[in-house]
Design a protein around this motif. Structure first.
Motif, PDB file in Angstrom:
ATOM      1  N   ALA A 204      46.298   6.522  -2.227  1.00 51.29           N
ATOM      2  CA  ALA A 204      44.916   7.282  -1.891  1.00 51.29           C
ATOM      3  C   ALA A 204      43.669   6.383  -2.189  1.00 51.29           C
ATOM      4  O   ALA A 204      43.715   5.665  -3.378  1.00 51.29           O
ATOM      5  N   ILE A 205      42.653   6.392  -1.245  1.00 51.58           N
ATOM      6  CA  ILE A 205      41.629   5.545  -1.449  1.00 51.58           C
ATOM      7  C   ILE A 205      40.420   6.885  -1.431  1.00 51.58           C
ATOM      8  O   ILE A 205      40.164   6.755  -0.321  1.00 51.58           O
ATOM      9  N   PRO A 206      40.038   7.205  -2.449  1.00 42.12           N
ATOM     10  CA  PRO A 206      38.888   8.336  -2.594  1.00 42.12           C
ATOM     11  C   PRO A 206      37.865   7.803  -1.935  1.00 42.12           C
ATOM     12  O   PRO A 206      37.391   6.346  -2.147  1.00 42.12           O
ATOM     13  N   GLY A 207      36.995   8.603  -1.417  1.00 41.14           N
ATOM     14  CA  GLY A 207      35.600   8.323  -0.949  1.00 41.14           C
ATOM     15  C   GLY A 207      34.755   8.138  -2.383  1.00 41.14           C
ATOM     16  O   GLY A 207      35.003   9.027  -3.453  1.00 41.14           O
ATOM     17  N   HIS A 208      33.588   7.671  -2.227  1.00 37.64           N
ATOM     18  CA  HIS A 208      32.662   7.199  -3.264  1.00 37.64           C
ATOM     19  C   HIS A 208      31.726   8.381  -3.604  1.00 37.64           C
ATOM     20  O   HIS A 208      31.094   8.276  -4.893  1.00 37.64           O
ATOM     21  N   ASN A 209      31.175   9.314  -2.802  1.00 40.68           N
ATOM     22  CA  ASN A 209      30.362  10.065  -3.038  1.00 40.68           C
ATOM     23  C   ASN A 209      30.710  11.531  -2.550  1.00 40.68           C
ATOM     24  O   ASN A 209      30.179  11.803  -1.238  1.00 40.68           O
ATOM     25  N   LEU A 210      31.345  12.404  -2.956  1.00 41.08           N
ATOM     26  CA  LEU A 210      31.863  13.593  -2.304  1.00 41.08           C
ATOM     27  C   LEU A 210      30.528  14.591  -2.186  1.00 41.08           C
ATOM     28  O   LEU A 210      30.499  15.384  -1.192  1.00 41.08           O
ATOM     29  N   PRO A 211      29.302  14.570  -3.115  1.00 38.05           N
ATOM     30  CA  PRO A 211      28.591  15.485  -2.893  1.00 38.05           C
ATOM     31  C   PRO A 211      27.760  14.960  -1.621  1.00 38.05           C
ATOM     32  O   PRO A 211      27.113  15.910  -0.812  1.00 38.05           O
ATOM     33  N   LEU A 212      27.709  13.929  -1.393  1.00 37.69           N
ATOM     34  CA  LEU A 212      27.230  13.098  -0.178  1.00 37.69           C
ATOM     35  C   LEU A 212      27.790  13.669   0.925  1.00 37.69           C
ATOM     36  O   LEU A 212      27.253  14.084   2.033  1.00 37.69           O
ATOM     37  N   ALA A 213      29.052  13.559   1.009  1.00 39.36           N
ATOM     38  CA  ALA A 213      29.960  14.041   2.217  1.00 39.36           C
ATOM     39  C   ALA A 213      29.810  15.575   2.391  1.00 39.36           C
ATOM     40  O   ALA A 213      29.342  16.215   3.440  1.00 39.36           O
ATOM     41  N   ALA A 214      29.587  16.439   1.155  1.00 41.14           N
ATOM     42  CA  ALA A 214      29.314  17.708   1.401  1.00 41.14           C
ATOM     43  C   ALA A 214      28.091  18.115   2.044  1.00 41.14           C
ATOM     44  O   ALA A 214      28.023  19.025   2.771  1.00 41.14           O
ATOM     45  N   VAL A 215      26.958  17.424   1.768  1.00 45.29           N
ATOM     46  CA  VAL A 215      25.605  17.482   2.572  1.00 45.29           C
ATOM     47  C   VAL A 215      26.070  17.165   3.988  1.00 45.29           C
ATOM     48  O   VAL A 215      25.301  17.971   4.893  1.00 45.29           O
ATOM     49  N   GLY A 216      26.620  16.379   4.347  1.00 46.83           N
ATOM     50  CA  GLY A 216      26.652  15.818   5.440  1.00 46.83           C
ATOM     51  C   GLY A 216      27.486  17.031   6.266  1.00 46.83           C
ATOM     52  O   GLY A 216      27.260  17.189   7.462  1.00 46.83           O
ATOM     53  N   ALA A 217      28.309  17.742   5.739  1.00 46.80           N
ATOM     54  CA  ALA A 217      29.325  18.794   6.377  1.00 46.80           C
ATOM     55  C   ALA A 217      28.310  19.907   6.268  1.00 46.80           C
ATOM     56  O   ALA A 217      28.235  20.642   7.427  1.00 46.80           O
ATOM     57  N   PHE A 218      27.458  20.250   5.328  1.00 45.21           N
ATOM     58  CA  PHE A 218      26.192  21.373   5.578  1.00 45.21           C
ATOM     59  C   PHE A 218      25.529  21.139   6.763  1.00 45.21           C
ATOM     60  O   PHE A 218      25.112  21.919   7.561  1.00 45.21           O
ATOM     61  N   ILE A 219      25.036  20.006   6.972  1.00 41.44           N
ATOM     62  CA  ILE A 219      24.113  19.630   8.259  1.00 41.44           C
ATOM     63  C   ILE A 219      24.961  19.697   9.506  1.00 41.44           C
ATOM     64  O   ILE A 219      24.349  20.353  10.432  1.00 41.44           O
ATOM     65  N   LEU A 220      26.295  19.280   9.506  1.00 45.10           N
ATOM     66  CA  LEU A 220      27.074  19.922  10.829  1.00 45.10           C
ATOM     67  C   LEU A 220      27.148  21.169  10.919  1.00 45.10           C
ATOM     68  O   LEU A 220      27.066  21.619  12.188  1.00 45.10           O
ATOM     69  N   TRP A 221      27.468  21.806   9.928  1.00 50.93           N
ATOM     70  CA  TRP A 221      27.836  23.149   9.993  1.00 50.93           C
ATOM     71  C   TRP A 221      26.167  24.030  10.586  1.00 50.93           C
ATOM     72  O   TRP A 221      26.481  24.867  11.213  1.00 50.93           O
ATOM     73  N   PHE A 222      25.181  23.478   9.951  1.00 49.21           N
ATOM     74  CA  PHE A 222      23.889  23.892  10.439  1.00 49.21           C
ATOM     75  C   PHE A 222      23.524  23.817  11.909  1.00 49.21           C
ATOM     76  O   PHE A 222      23.572  24.539  12.899  1.00 49.21           O
ATOM     77  N   GLY A 223      24.185  22.433  12.271  1.00 50.20           N
ATOM     78  CA  GLY A 223      23.851  22.152  13.687  1.00 50.20           C
ATOM     79  C   GLY A 223      24.721  22.678  14.567  1.00 50.20           C
ATOM     80  O   GLY A 223      24.460  23.070  15.959  1.00 50.20           O
ATOM     81  N   TRP A 224      26.076  23.118  14.316  1.00 48.62           N
ATOM     82  CA  TRP A 224      26.665  24.009  15.199  1.00 48.62           C
ATOM     83  C   TRP A 224      26.429  25.583  15.572  1.00 48.62           C
ATOM     84  O   TRP A 224      26.534  25.767  16.892  1.00 48.62           O
ATOM     85  N   PHE A 225      25.357  25.851  15.042  1.00 52.42           N
ATOM     86  CA  PHE A 225      24.787  26.925  15.333  1.00 52.42           C
ATOM     87  C   PHE A 225      23.490  26.827  16.403  1.00 52.42           C
ATOM     88  O   PHE A 225      22.987  27.508  17.303  1.00 52.42           O
ATOM     89  N   ALA A 226      23.467  25.335  16.941  1.00 53.23           N
ATOM     90  CA  ALA A 226      22.900  24.861  18.065  1.00 53.23           C
ATOM     91  C   ALA A 226      23.991  24.513  19.164  1.00 53.23           C
ATOM     92  O   ALA A 226      23.691  24.555  20.330  1.00 53.23           O
ATOM     93  N   PHE A 227      24.723  23.782  18.712  1.00 53.19           N
ATOM     94  CA  PHE A 227      25.685  23.263  19.333  1.00 53.19           C
ATOM     95  C   PHE A 227      26.421  24.075  20.180  1.00 53.19           C
ATOM     96  O   PHE A 227      26.519  24.143  21.372  1.00 53.19           O
ATOM     97  N   ASN A 228      26.960  25.244  19.730  1.00 52.69           N
ATOM     98  CA  ASN A 228      27.735  26.308  20.504  1.00 52.69           C
ATOM     99  C   ASN A 228      26.675  27.519  21.153  1.00 52.69           C
ATOM    100  O   ASN A 228      26.698  27.616  22.424  1.00 52.69           O
ATOM    101  N   PRO A 229      25.567  28.147  20.600  1.00 54.87           N
ATOM    102  CA  PRO A 229      24.733  28.943  21.276  1.00 54.87           C
ATOM    103  C   PRO A 229      23.943  28.215  22.213  1.00 54.87           C
ATOM    104  O   PRO A 229      23.631  28.780  23.141  1.00 54.87           O
ATOM    105  N   GLY A 230      23.572  26.900  21.978  1.00 51.24           N
ATOM    106  CA  GLY A 230      22.745  26.186  22.990  1.00 51.24           C
ATOM    107  C   GLY A 230      23.350  25.964  24.143  1.00 51.24           C
ATOM    108  O   GLY A 230      22.828  25.487  25.162  1.00 51.24           O
ATOM    109  N   SER A 231      24.763  26.242  24.297  1.00 47.46           N
ATOM    110  CA  SER A 231      25.283  25.833  25.499  1.00 47.46           C
ATOM    111  C   SER A 231      25.314  26.982  26.420  1.00 47.46           C
ATOM    112  O   SER A 231      25.806  26.882  27.302  1.00 47.46           O
TER     113      SER A 231
END
Length: 417
Positions: A204-231
Motif C-alpha cells: 500500500a502507498i497511502p495518500g499524503h492528505n486524506l482531508p484534502l481528498a475529502a474536500v475534493g470529494a465534497f466539491i465533486l459531490w456538490f458539482g454533481w447537482f449541476a452535472f445531472n440536473p444541468g443536463s
C-alpha cells in the motif's frame, strides 16, 4: 397592448433568458468540479507528487478545452452520419436538440463534460507519467475520442441515440469512457516502483492528505447537482424533471456511502473512510445514466450496489497488479458500466424489473460495451505509440525523488528553517 399580449409576445425571450441563466450557472459549477478532481487526486498521492497532479488537471482544462473548441464540438454535435460529425468549431446552425440557449453556451456546458472525462484518466496515471506526453493524449482525447462517443450518445443522429440508448448525463459517455481509458493507460504505464512485491502482494502507498481528498470529494459531490440536473439544458417546463434528477442523484450517492461503510466494516473490522469517499462517488457515477428514468427506491438500490462494487473492483484491479492510485477505474469505469446497465433494469418505462422485458437492457449493454472497448482499445494503441516514440513514463530517479521537485522545481509543502 395588454399585459397578456405583452407576455405572449415576449415569451420566447423570457424562456431563453431563464434557460440561459440556468445552464450558465450549471456550466460554471460543472467547470468548478475540476477543483474537486485536483484536490481529491492530490490528497490520494504522495506529497512529493501533489503539484504534478494539479498540473495534469490544469492540462486537462487548457489543452482539452482548446481541442474541444477547435475540433471536438463539431465532431460531437455537427451534422452527423451516426458515428461522427463533420463540422468544425461552433456552428450557429440548429443542432436538432431543441435548445433554448445559444450554441456557444451549450458548447461551454459540454466542455465541462469533456474535461471531466479526461480528468478521470489523470488520477490513474498519477505519479509516473510525463506531463508533455499526457498533454498530447489529452488533446487527442478531447479533440476526437470523447467527441465521437458524445456523437453516438447525444447527437440526434447518433447510432446509439437512434436506438433508444439512455445515458442522461454520462455514466457511459463520460465515466465509462474515462474509466476504461484510464485502465488502458495504467496497464501500458505499469505500476509505480514498489507498489507490488515479487510475490504479487500489494504494498500500500497511502495518500499524503486524506482531508484534502475529502474536500475534493465534497466539491465533486456538490458539482454533481449541476452535472445531472444541468443536463436538462433548460429550466422552463423541466421543474419536475430537475427535482427528480436531483433527488435520485442524492439518494444514490448517500446509499453508496452507506453500503461502503457497512461493507468495509464487516470485511476489515473497521470503516475505511477513503473507500467510503469512493463509495459516494461510485453512487454518483452509477446514477448518472438513469437519474431521469428511475424512481427514488431504484436510485437507492443502484447506490447500494455501487458502494459495494467499488471496493470489490479496487481489490480485483490490485490483484491484477494494475496500479490506480486514486481508484478511478473502479469508481468511474466499473460503476459507469454498471450505471448504464442499471437503466435497462430499473427504468420505470422499459426496465426489466418493471415489466419492460430485455430490449432496453440489451440496448444499454450494447452501447456501454462498445464505448468501453472503443475507449480502452484506442487509448492502449495511443499509449503504445507514444511509449515507442517519445516515451510516456518518467525516469526512475524522478519517480524516486518526486515529480514536483525534479520537473517543476517546486514542492507542495515548503520546508521553513
Amino acid at each position: 397592448m395588454s399585459a397578456l399580449t405583452t407576455v405572449t409576445t415576449e415569451q420566447p425571450e423570457l424562456i431563453n433568458a431563464i434557460d440561459t441563466i440556468w445552464v450558465a450557472i450549471c456550466a460554471a459549477i460543472i467547470f468548478f468540479m475540476e477543483g474537486g478532481f485536483a484536490l481529491l487526486e492530490a490528497g490520494f498521492v504522495r506529497s512529493k507528487n501533489a503539484m504534478s497532479i494539479i498540473a495534469k488537471v490544469i492540462v486537462d482544462i487548457i489543452f482539452g478545452g482548446i481541442a474541444f473548441y477547435i475540433v471536438g464540438f463539431g465532431i460531437a454535435y455537427g451534422n452527423s452520419n451516426g458515428w461522427f460529425a463533420f463540422d468544425i468549431g461552433i456552428t450557429s446552425d440548429d443542432l436538432g436538440l431543441g435548445l433554448t440557449v445559444s450554441n456557444k453556451l451549450f458548447w461551454f456546458i459540454q466542455l465541462g463534460f469533456a474535461i471531466a472525462a479526461i480528468s478521470i484518466v489523470s488520477g490513474a496515471v498519477a505519479e509516473r507519467m510525463k506531463i508533455w506526453s499526457y498533454a498530447v493524449y489529452v488533446f487527442i482525447f478531447c479533440a476526437v475520442m470523447y467527441p465521437m462517443v458524445a456523437d453516438w450518445v447525444w447527437n440526434p443522429n447518433g447510432w446509439l441515440a437512434t436506438r433508444g440508448f439512455n445515458d442522461f448525463a454520462g455514466s457511459a459517455a463520460v465515466h465509462a469512457m474515462g474509466g476504461f481509458s484510464a485502465l488502458a493507460a495504467a496497464i501500458v504505464l505499469g505500476p509505480r516502483f514498489g507498489k507490488y512485491k515479487e510475490n504479487g502482494q500489494v504494498n500500500a502507498i497511502p495518500g499524503h492528505n486524506l482531508p484534502l481528498a475529502a474536500v475534493g470529494a465534497f466539491i465533486l459531490w456538490f458539482g454533481w447537482f449541476a452535472f445531472n440536473p444541468g443536463s436538462t439544458l433548460g429550466a422552463v417546463g423541466n421543474w419536475e424533471l430537475i427535482g427528480t434528477v436531483a433527488t435520485n442523484t442524492f439518494l444514490a450517492s448517500a446509499a453508496g456511502g452507506i453500503s461502503t461503510m457497512f461493507y468495509t466494516y464487516f470485511r476489515y473490522g473497521q470503516i475505511d473512510i477513503t473507500m467510503t469517499i469512493n463509495g459516494v462517488l461510485a453512487g454518483l457515477v452509477a446514477i448518472t445514466a438513469g437519474c431521469n428514468v428511475v424512481d427514488a427506491n431504484a436510485a437507492i438500490i443502484i447506490g447500494l450496489v455501487a458502494g459495494v462494487l467499488v471496493d470489490v473492483a479496487v481489490l480485483y484491479i490490485d490483484k491484477l497488479q494494475i496500479d490506480d492510485p486514486v481508484g478511478a477505474i473502479a469508481v468511474h469505469g466499473v460503476n459507469g458500466l454498471f450505471g448504464a446497465l442499471a437503466v435497462g433494469l430499473f427504468a420505470t418505462d422499459g426496465g426489466l424489473f418493471y415489466g419492460g422485458g430485455a430490449a432496453l437492457l440489451g440496448t444499454q449493454a450494447l452501447g456501454v460495451g462498445v464505448i468501453a472497448v472503443f475507449s480502452f482499445t484506442l487509448t492502449f494503441i495511443l499509449m503504445k505509440i507514444m511509449q515507442k516514440t517519445f516515451g510516456i513514463r518518467i525516469s526512475k530517479r524522478e519517480e524516486s525523488a518526486g515529480i514536483d521537485a525534479v520537473s517543476f522545481g517546486v514542492e507542495a509543502y515548503s520546508t521553513f528553517e
